[in-house]
Design a protein around this motif. Structure first.
Motif: not given
Length: 152
Positions: A38-39, A55-58, A61-62, A65
Motif C-alpha cells: 500500500d506504500r 520516519e516511515t511515512w517520510e 508514503p501511501t 496520498e
C-alpha cells in the motif's frame, strides 16, 4: 474508455502512471496502478530509518496520498497471472481471485536480489530492500547492542 493497467508501484510504475495522467489525451484513459503493497518506497532513503533520521511515512508514503487528485486508481493486489491473448490480469485481492481487463499493459514489477551468487550470503546476509528488511535489521542491531560479547 481505454484502460491502462500498470503492474508495479516502484519508481517505474508510479512515475509512468503520473506521467500518463498528465498527457493531453483526446479521451482520458482509465489508469490503474496495481501493487501488492500500500506504500511507495523511496528506497534511497531506507537507511535513514535505521539511523532514526526519518520516519516511515517520510520515505514510504501511501499510494492513496501520492495519487490524490491525479485521476489514477490504485489497487492493492498481487498479480498471479497475465493472460496476454485475452488482455486480462489475474489478481489476488485479500485472498480473493479477481480478473481485470486491460487495453494497454505496463510491466514495472521490479526484480529480486539474488543472494545465492556469493557463497554463504543467503545464510548470513540480511537483505535491505524493503520496509520489512529495515525492521529486521533494526531488530538485529538492537540484539547486538544489548549483547555483552565481542563476538557478532
Amino acid at each position: 474508455m481505454t484502460r491502462i493497467c500498470i503492474l508495479g508501484g516502484g519508481f517505474g510504475g508510479l512515475y509512468t502512471a503520473l506521467h500518463l495522467a498528465k498527457l493531453p489525451w483526446a479521451e482520458t484513459p482509465e489508469i490503474i496502478l496495481i501493487d501488492r503493497g500500500d506504500r511507495f518506497l523511496f528506497a534511497p532513503l531506507l537507511y535513514e530509518l535505521i539511523t532514526n533520521e526519518l520516519e516511515t511515512w517520510e520515505i514510504a508514503p501511501t499510494f492513496a496520498e501520492l495519487l490524490t487528485d491525479s485521476g489514477i486508481q490504485f489497487m492493492q493486489a498481487t498479480v498471479t497471472d497475465i493472460d496476454l491473448p485475452h488482455s486480462f490480469v489475474n489478481l489476488s485481492l485479500s485472498g480473493q481471485a479477481s480478473q481485470l481487463s486491460f487495453d494497454r499493459l505496463v510491466l514495472a514489477l521490479g526484480g529480486e536480489t539474488p543472494l545465492d551468487l556469493v557463497p554463504g550470503a543467503a545464510e548470513n546476509a540480511l537483505a535491505f530492500k524493503s520496509l520489512a528488511d529495515a525492521q529486521k535489521l533494526i531488530a538485529r542491531l538492537n540484539v547486538l547492542e544489548n549483547t555483552k560479547t565481542d563476538k557478532i
